[in-house]
Write an enzyme that holds these catalytic residues in place. Structure first.
Site, PDB file in Angstrom:
ATOM      1  CG  ASP A  25      -2.212   0.829   0.978  1.00 45.25           C
ATOM      2  OD1 ASP A  25      -3.307   0.249   1.020  1.00 45.25           O
ATOM      3  OD2 ASP A  25      -2.085   2.041   0.697  1.00 45.25           O
ATOM      4  CG  ASP A  76       2.697   4.002  -6.985  1.00 45.38           C
ATOM      5  OD1 ASP A  76       2.734   5.206  -7.341  1.00 45.38           O
ATOM      6  OD2 ASP A  76       1.888   3.180  -7.439  1.00 45.38           O
ATOM      7  CB  ALA A 106      -3.387  -0.820  -5.512  1.00 45.67           C
ATOM      8  CB  SER A 147     -16.749  -0.591  -9.866  1.00 41.55           C
ATOM      9  OG  SER A 147     -17.823   0.284  -9.646  1.00 41.55           O
ATOM     10  CE1 TYR A 153     -15.458   3.510  -9.991  1.00 45.78           C
ATOM     11  CE2 TYR A 153     -13.098   3.383  -9.596  1.00 45.78           C
ATOM     12  CZ  TYR A 153     -14.385   2.893  -9.403  1.00 45.78           C
ATOM     13  OH  TYR A 153     -14.579   1.776  -8.620  1.00 45.78           O
ATOM     14  CE  LYS A 170     -11.961  -0.166 -10.263  1.00 42.82           C
ATOM     15  NZ  LYS A 170     -10.885  -0.928  -9.614  1.00 42.82           N
TER      16      LYS A 170
HETATM   17  C1  WQD Z   1     -24.999   6.750  -3.094  1.00 37.37           C
HETATM   18  C2  WQD Z   1     -26.250   7.601  -3.207  1.00 37.37           C
HETATM   19  C3  WQD Z   1     -25.858   9.821  -4.014  1.00 37.37           C
HETATM   20  C4  WQD Z   1     -23.757  11.432  -0.559  1.00 37.37           C
HETATM   21  C5  WQD Z   1     -20.009   4.537  -5.101  1.00 37.37           C
HETATM   22  C6  WQD Z   1     -18.626   4.705  -5.602  1.00 37.37           C
HETATM   23  C7  WQD Z   1     -18.418   3.874  -6.822  1.00 37.37           C
HETATM   24  C8  WQD Z   1     -18.828   2.439  -6.591  1.00 37.37           C
HETATM   25  C9  WQD Z   1     -20.236   2.362  -6.051  1.00 37.37           C
HETATM   26  C10 WQD Z   1     -16.818   1.198  -6.106  1.00 37.37           C
HETATM   27  C11 WQD Z   1     -26.255   8.432  -4.489  1.00 37.37           C
HETATM   28  C12 WQD Z   1     -26.446   9.830  -2.595  1.00 37.37           C
HETATM   29  C13 WQD Z   1     -24.410  10.576  -1.439  1.00 37.37           C
HETATM   30  C14 WQD Z   1     -24.494  12.483   0.057  1.00 37.37           C
HETATM   31  C15 WQD Z   1     -26.467  11.769  -1.098  1.00 37.37           C
HETATM   32  N1  WQD Z   1     -17.935   1.797  -5.701  1.00 37.37           N
HETATM   33  N2  WQD Z   1     -25.733  10.738  -1.689  1.00 37.37           N
HETATM   34  N3  WQD Z   1     -25.822  12.604  -0.244  1.00 37.37           N
HETATM   35  O1  WQD Z   1     -22.310   7.097  -6.136  1.00 37.37           O
HETATM   36  O2  WQD Z   1     -23.423   4.844  -5.801  1.00 37.37           O
HETATM   37  O3  WQD Z   1     -20.933   5.054  -6.009  1.00 37.37           O
HETATM   38  O4  WQD Z   1     -20.278   3.182  -4.883  1.00 37.37           O
HETATM   39  O5  WQD Z   1     -16.469   0.927  -7.167  1.00 37.37           O
HETATM   40  O6  WQD Z   1     -17.046   3.942  -7.122  1.00 37.37           O
HETATM   41  O7  WQD Z   1     -18.446   6.062  -5.883  1.00 37.37           O
HETATM   42  O8  WQD Z   1     -22.174   5.876  -3.929  1.00 37.37           O
HETATM   43  O9  WQD Z   1     -22.347   6.630  -1.589  1.00 37.37           O
HETATM   44  O10 WQD Z   1     -21.508   8.269  -3.338  1.00 37.37           O
HETATM   45  O11 WQD Z   1     -23.905   7.633  -3.330  1.00 37.37           O
HETATM   46  O12 WQD Z   1     -27.667  11.890  -1.330  1.00 37.37           O
HETATM   47  O13 WQD Z   1     -23.970  13.302   0.862  1.00 37.37           O
HETATM   48  O14 WQD Z   1     -26.271   8.510  -2.123  1.00 37.37           O
HETATM   49  O15 WQD Z   1     -26.433  10.853  -4.800  1.00 37.37           O
HETATM   50  O16 WQD Z   1     -27.582   8.505  -4.962  1.00 37.37           O
HETATM   51  P1  WQD Z   1     -22.305   5.767  -5.533  1.00 37.37           P
HETATM   52  P2  WQD Z   1     -22.418   7.150  -2.995  1.00 37.37           P
END
Ligand code: WQD
Length: 339
Positions: free
Chosen positions: A32, A59, A83, A126, A151, A155
């Site tokens: 890490d 890294d 990572a 993802s 991102y 993937k």
């Molecule tokens: C979830 C919901 C927001 C914050 C993440 C990762 C992505 C993938 C899947 C790994 C959405 C809402 C959020 C806030 C809100 N993981 N929200 N207020 O966007 O589904 O994706 O998980 O690969 O890489 O980014 O997750 O937790 O950001 O959002 O209303 O303060 O919560 O709009 O609808 P997301 P999230």
């Protein structure tokens, strides 16, 4: 005891997977660079498993560093590659950072695995590879639309790199795990999610708001075509997700020269409001919540069909949304005590 390289092993999902690997009788070797994690995670792992994990700071984008680690561990039999950077919004602002890191690191890992004849790979992918699915729950064979962010595109490219390597006749057996929304923390309260800076994700923002570290919570959009108007996601307990990696590793040892992708989710969609209400109920806390505008890049709803993982990996989730939100709050409280 089989040695397994765990890149990004001090991260949120990586650290929980290191614990489950240990419990399953493996010897995790962590790499890490702390670009999105903290050294104290290693102390938490040690408190849980009773010994200091084998760790190298560096890294994966640096092939000389990576080679030096693998040459010190000729006994390595597999690799779980976490990572990578994962913030959707940041990837839009700084795409090259994501292309260099996420694609460059995997290219080095695959080259070194090839050189050292390490034949088992579990890759952290993802659900973002699906974009907004046309059919729900989404299955692994669903159309892969063009990615919504750099991102998500990294993937998709990484998954293709793994398939192309396997198709070239390299004797590698790979499992691609498409995570949905990992949340929660280890029940011991010793490890959990440690977002650096203001959390992008919903659950760490909720716990930090509840702890008074952040102001009120904003719901990003309440006018979606969902039952309560807020977005729907598939929230999976990080310990269930970690256990899926152990199941995937075992599968690669029994299925040489194969490459399979699996959705790792609960199969149930929960709305933002449902998560907020469950957190308040389970922890007896009232959150300060307001309605805001939609967030760019959000899909309206996505949740997994977990059938393939059940059938093929013999894995299924055991913990609930309530369990995850209780564990997340316990972890946040422990963090506050440490400060
Ligand atoms: C979830 C919901 C927001 C914050 C993440 C990762 C992505 C993938 C899947 C790994 C959405 C809402 C959020 C806030 C809100 N993981 N929200 N207020 O966007 O589904 O994706 O998980 O690969 O890489 O980014 O997750 O937790 O950001 O959002 O209303 O303060 O919560 O709009 O609808 P997301 P999230």
């Amino acid at each position: 005891m089989k040695s397994i390289l765990v890149t990004g092993g001090a991260g949120f999902i990586g650290s929980h997977t290191v614990v489950e690997l240990h419990h399953a009788g493996y010897l995790p070797i962590i790499i890490d660079d702390f670009s999105n994690s903290h050294p104290k995670v290693l102390e938490g792992i040690e408190e849980i498993i009773g010994q200091a994990p084998i760790f190298y700071e560096g890294d994966c984008k640096n092939p000389i560093f990576l080679r030096s680690v693998l040459d010190q561990h000729p006994e390595l039999e597999g690799c779980i590659h976490f990572a990578a950077f994962k913030a959707v919004g940041e990837s839009v602002e700084n795409p090259l950072k994501y292309y260099h890191n996420n694609i460059g690191s995997l290219a080095n890992i695959l080259s070194e695995m090839n050189r050292k004849e390490i034949h088992q790979l579990v890759f952290s992918s993802s659900c973002t590879v699906y974009g907004q699915p046309t059919k729900l729950p989404v299955e692994e064979g669903a159309n892969i639309h063009s990615a919504n962010s750099p991102y998500g595109y990294t993937k998709q490219v990484c998954e293709q790199m793994i398939r192309d390597l396997q198709s070239s006749g390299t004797p590698i057996s790979s499992v691609i795990l498409r995570y949905f929304n990992p949340i929660g923390a280890h029940s011991s309260g010793k490890i959990g999610e440690l977002p650096l800076g203001t959390p992008d994700n919903l659950v760490p923002f909720i716990t930090q708001s509840a702890a008074g570290i952040r102001g009120g919570l904003t719901i990003f959009g309440s006018d979606y075509s969902t039952p309560d108007g807020t977005c729907i996601r598939d929230y999976i307990h990080v310990v269930d997700l970690a256990k899926a990696h152990v199941s995937a590793l075992k599968w690669t040892s029994k299925n040489p020269s194969k490459c399979e992708a699996f959705n790792i989710g609960t199969g149930e969609g929960k709305s933002v409001r449902e998560v907020i209400d469950t957190f308040q109920k389970v922890n007896g806390i009232e959150l300060n919540v307001k309605l805001g505008e939609r967030r760019l890049g959000d899909v309206e709803q996505i949740y997994a069909s977990g059938e393939k993982a059940r059938q093929v990996l013999n894995w299924e989730p055991e913990l609930s949304l309530a369990d995850a939100l209780a564990d997340a709050w316990c972890w946040q409280q422990n963090l506050s005590l440490q400060e």
